[in-house]
Write a protein that holds these residues in place. Structure first.
Motif, short mmCIF file in Angstrom:
data_model
loop_
_atom_site.label_atom_id
_atom_site.label_comp_id
_atom_site.label_asym_id
_atom_site.label_seq_id
_atom_site.Cartn_x
_atom_site.Cartn_y
_atom_site.Cartn_z
N LYS A 49 -4.11 -1.54 -10.17
CA LYS A 49 -4.27 -1.50 -8.73
C LYS A 49 -3.15 -0.67 -8.11
N ALA A 52 -8.83 -8.08 -3.25
CA ALA A 52 -8.40 -6.70 -3.49
C ALA A 52 -9.25 -6.17 -4.64
N ARG A 53 -9.60 -4.90 -4.56
CA ARG A 53 -10.46 -4.31 -5.59
C ARG A 53 -9.64 -3.44 -6.52
N PHE A 94 -1.56 0.89 -4.43
CA PHE A 94 -1.59 1.00 -2.98
C PHE A 94 -0.94 2.32 -2.65
#
Lengths: 241, 263
Positions: free
Chosen positions: A9, A51-52, A11
């Protein structure tokens, strides 16, 4: 059993989960540990589908998550910070969540009783103190007899008495066979609760295993010191594990 | 079904709590009343109201829409931890924001006319047309606000973008059209101006309403071209189609963003 494989993941440019593969055992309490920014909250949010992840797979109780929402009916989630709709009363919130979960079983309010919250449930959530709201946050997570409890820093903002009540409840849940994942900075809190440790660092599972194994490997006899060993450079445990 | 309905009710209650919408309805009603007293009803009142509606509705739609998305963010997190499909929650969030706004605009617009018993008077159809267009604008600008707010996580930035879009579409647009027409000078301007018309839902709504009225002098550049190119009735149908597209496209974009977003 929760199995994750290669969870990634980002960001923006920051990689929060970096191919995280982990296992969380059924019916045990797993302490999710790690320095700030290690990806603990993100990991929990990915488990919940909030969250993906860009890559990776998650299977809960043998079911591969595919984006459909039904599996969350078995999860009780206590977020780190909660914002309730201010006009709702605690009771309304609980009955709303009951409808959303599509269950006819009335919410279990025994935790609210143990907190001494019965009266507060009849007041609008917007007028309650931060601590009281955090208690209601806990009540909500435990209210629908979930098979999996995900607790993100559950004791933050709770007074010692309420902490005690909550910990007793967590232990009771384990006795019932519930799987519990708790993230916390207050390691002393987890000392009496945790069966297993999942230690995250830089978005990876730096160490995972039973608490007894951790204390054995680091040569420290309490969790706090063992983790301090993990955190302080050198990380001798890695060579062993 | 009950799930979506329950979510919808929750969002509607949140929308009404801000008192924004009640204030908007009262403001529109007061302005309508004022215009009725001073210009004595009839087409002039409607054209003045049209201007007010074209400025106010998009402003409130864009601002309240962006604020609602950010305000609902934490509750969204709470709800998405339950076994709820994101698509359903999006529908509830959007409708729960857009419908109360549309209702408050329509009620505020119609209230003074109803009070004076003019609802079914000579200009009744025009008035209902205005109310309908205002409702469409509410749905459109809320959808636009959702796109903005879901893509810009920072509240201030989202609000800035929303206000910027309002400024361009509601205030500066006529100037931009004039400038374009001047720049194009001798070249044919029909096609470029029709394209520009399609780019601004507020302009579409204005032209749509004026096409049906006697106030053709107020149609402006784009309106005159539509009238010439398509004529009255066909033009109106095309414009309603365009307005519908202006709901569907931002809706689709916002819904897609919502379904892929991290909370």
């Amino acid at each position: 059993m929760i199995v994750t494989e290669g969870l990634t993941k980002r960001f923006g440019k920051r990689v929060v989960l970096d191919g995280l593969s982990a296992r969380i055992a059924t019916g045990r309490i797993t302490a999710l540990l790690g320095p700030n920014g290690a990806g603990k909250t993100t990991f929990l949010k990915v488990l919940l589908g909030l969250a993906r992840p860009e890559a990776g797979r998650i299977a809960i109780a043998g079911e591969l998550l595919d984006g459909s929402p039904e599996y969350r009916a078995n999860i009780g989630y206590m977020p780190q910070i909660v914002h309730f709709p201010g006009h709702l009363r605690g009771r309304d919130l609980l009955s709303m969540v009951q409808t959303l979960r599509g269950t006819t079983v009335k919410p279990d309010l025994s935790l609210a009783e143990a907190f001494g919250l019965t009266e507060e449930l009849a007041r609008p959530l917007g007028v309650l103190s931060g601590g009281t709201r955090q208690k209601i946050n806990a009540v909500l997570a435990f209210a629908f007899t979930p098979a999996l409890l995900i607790l993100d820093e559950p004791t933050a903002g709770l007074d010692p008495l309420a902490c005690r009540v909550l910990k007793d409840r967590i232990l009771a849940e384990r006795a019932r066979g519930t799987t519990v994942v708790i993230s916390s900075h207050v390691l002393a809190e987890l000392e009496e609760l945790a069966d297993d440790v999942l230690f995250l660092a830089d978005g990876k599972a730096a160490w995972s295993g039973a608490v007894s194994e951790l204390t054995q490997k680091t040569g420290e006899h309490n969790l706090e010191r063992a983790v301090a060993r993990l955190l302080g450079g050198g990380m001798p445990y890695l060579a062993v594990a | 079904m009950t799930t979506t309905l329950r979510l919808l009710l929750l969002v509607v209650r949140e929308s009404l709590r801000g008192r924004w919408l009640i204030g908007l309805a009262l403001l529109l009603a007061a302005l309508g009343e004022l215009l009725l007293r001073f210009s004595g009803g009839g087409p002039t009142t409607l054209v003045s109201l049209l201007d007010v509606v074209l400025i106010l509705t998009p402003l409130i739609g864009l601002v309240v829409g962006t604020m609602q998305v950010h305000h609902a963010r934490e509750v969204t997190e709470l709800l998405l931890a339950q076994p709820i499909a994101r698509g359903r929650l999006f529908v509830a969030l959007y409708l729960g924001t857009a419908i109360p706004l549309a209702v408050s605009v329509v009620v505020g617009l119609l209230a003074p006319f109803a009070w004076h018993g003019l609802l079914f008077g000579a200009d009744g159809m025009q008035l209902l047309g205005l109310a309908g267009a205002a409702a469409l604008l509410a749905l459109i600008t809320t959808a636009m606000a959702f796109v903005i707010a879901l893509r810009a996580d920072d509240r201030v930035r989202a609000l800035g973008i929303a206000l910027g879009i309002w400024l361009v579409t509601a205030v500066l647009w006529d100037g931009i059209i004039l400038l374009t027409a001047m720049l194009l000078a001798d070249r044919p301007i029909e096609v470029p101006l029709l394209i520009m018309l399609a780019l601004n839902p507020l302009d579409i709504a204005r032209v749509l309403l004026l096409l049906g009225s006697d106030a053709a002098a107020l149609l402006g550049y784009t309106g005159a071209i539509v009238q010439r190119a398509l004529g009255g009735a066909a033009g109106q149908v095309a414009l309603v189609g365009l307005l519908t597209l202006w709901i569907l496209v931002p809706w689709t974009l916002a819904s897609r963003t919502f379904r892929r977003k991290d909370f």
